[in-house]
Design a protein around this motif. Structure first.
Motif, short mmCIF file in Angstrom:
data_model
loop_
_atom_site.label_atom_id
_atom_site.label_comp_id
_atom_site.label_asym_id
_atom_site.label_seq_id
_atom_site.Cartn_x
_atom_site.Cartn_y
_atom_site.Cartn_z
N HIS A 191 -25.03 14.44 -27.79
CA HIS A 191 -23.18 15.35 -28.05
C HIS A 191 -23.57 17.05 -27.70
N MET A 192 -22.27 18.24 -27.41
CA MET A 192 -22.99 19.16 -27.60
C MET A 192 -21.33 19.64 -27.75
N GLY A 193 -20.86 20.29 -28.69
CA GLY A 193 -19.57 21.49 -28.93
C GLY A 193 -19.68 22.93 -29.42
N TRP A 194 -18.21 23.32 -28.40
CA TRP A 194 -17.97 24.57 -28.63
C TRP A 194 -17.10 24.56 -29.72
N PHE A 195 -17.36 25.50 -30.55
CA PHE A 195 -16.34 25.59 -31.37
C PHE A 195 -16.46 27.68 -31.24
N ARG A 196 -14.97 28.16 -32.41
CA ARG A 196 -15.12 29.99 -32.04
C ARG A 196 -14.23 29.63 -33.73
N GLN A 197 -14.63 31.28 -33.51
CA GLN A 197 -14.60 31.75 -35.11
C GLN A 197 -13.51 33.04 -34.90
N ALA A 198 -12.64 33.55 -35.08
CA ALA A 198 -11.88 34.56 -35.16
C ALA A 198 -11.82 35.85 -36.48
N PRO A 199 -12.07 37.14 -36.50
CA PRO A 199 -12.06 37.28 -38.10
C PRO A 199 -11.37 36.90 -38.83
N GLY A 200 -11.34 36.85 -40.08
CA GLY A 200 -10.68 36.16 -41.25
C GLY A 200 -9.75 35.14 -41.32
N LYS A 201 -10.42 33.98 -39.54
CA LYS A 201 -9.87 32.72 -40.07
C LYS A 201 -10.99 31.89 -39.91
N GLU A 202 -10.62 30.74 -39.64
CA GLU A 202 -11.30 29.92 -40.41
C GLU A 202 -12.23 29.32 -38.18
N ARG A 203 -13.69 28.56 -38.39
CA ARG A 203 -13.94 27.64 -37.65
C ARG A 203 -13.11 27.08 -37.34
N PHE B 204 -12.55 24.21 -33.87
CA PHE B 204 -13.12 23.36 -32.25
C PHE B 204 -12.52 24.10 -31.43
N VAL B 205 -13.41 23.55 -30.13
CA VAL B 205 -12.84 23.96 -28.31
C VAL B 205 -12.83 23.26 -27.57
N ALA B 206 -13.68 22.40 -27.76
CA ALA B 206 -14.78 21.88 -26.93
C ALA B 206 -15.99 21.37 -27.16
N ALA B 207 -15.55 19.80 -26.52
CA ALA B 207 -17.07 18.72 -26.53
C ALA B 207 -17.20 17.92 -25.38
N ILE B 208 -18.82 17.40 -25.56
CA ILE B 208 -18.49 16.73 -24.27
C ILE B 208 -19.77 15.83 -24.48
N ARG B 209 -19.46 14.67 -24.78
CA ARG B 209 -20.38 13.51 -24.65
C ARG B 209 -22.45 13.75 -24.26
N ARG B 210 -22.47 12.55 -24.33
CA ARG B 210 -24.45 13.03 -23.73
C ARG B 210 -24.46 13.20 -22.45
N SER B 211 -23.43 12.23 -22.33
CA SER B 211 -24.05 11.71 -20.28
C SER B 211 -23.07 12.55 -20.00
N GLY B 212 -21.92 13.58 -20.47
CA GLY B 212 -20.90 14.34 -20.35
C GLY B 212 -19.76 13.51 -19.53
N GLY B 213 -19.45 12.44 -19.66
CA GLY B 213 -18.88 11.56 -19.05
C GLY B 213 -17.58 11.50 -19.93
N THR B 214 -17.92 11.75 -20.86
CA THR B 214 -15.96 12.17 -21.74
C THR B 214 -16.35 13.59 -22.17
N THR B 215 -14.72 14.19 -22.33
CA THR B 215 -14.58 14.80 -22.74
C THR B 215 -13.49 15.31 -23.54
N TYR B 216 -14.10 16.55 -24.56
CA TYR B 216 -12.78 16.71 -25.75
C TYR B 216 -12.42 18.04 -25.75
#
Length: 129
Positions: free
Chosen positions: A33-45, A47-59
């Protein structure tokens, strides 16, 4: 050894678009499974988006829903994040992450950065107003 390398970041005006890529090596990409996260200065990391192994479901995080799209190409070992209608508050370092998902159902933890096994070095996205 798992390697994740992000690219595609840069400086863009508000309302513009960017496409981030994350190239993976050292793993059987289609099993992660894969995910994208982001961190702005002075803030915690966060969650942005994620996708299951097959690519069939995204969050998506509520803050990016309808503007960002995550996708993957298992033949190219790459996950993408298409970002449209960018806002200054999207400014951050963007990281991709991989998780094997052996022990738990992905839908239970996709938003939790602590659950991911491997991380890239990040790519800077700056959105000017």
């Amino acid at each position: 050894q798992v390697q994740l390398v992000e690219s595609g970041g840069g400086l863009v005006q508000a309302g513009g678009s960017l496409r981030l890529s994350c190239a993976a090596s050292g793993l059987t990409f289609s099993r992660f499974h894969m995910g994208w996260f982001r961190q702005a200065p002075g803030k915690e990391r966060e969650f942005v988006a994620a996708i299951r192994r097959s690519g069939g479901t995204t969050y998506y995080a509520d803050s990016v829903k309808g503007r960002f799209t995550i996708s993957r190409d298992n033949g190219k070992n790459t996950v993408y994040l298409q970002m449209n209608n960018l806002k200054p508050e999207d400014t951050a370092v963007y990281y991709c992450a991989a998780d094997r998902g052996f022990l738990r159902e992905f839908s239970d933890y996709y938003y939790n950065s602590n659950e991911y096994d491997s991380w890239g070095q990040g790519t800077q996205v700056t959105v000017s107003s």
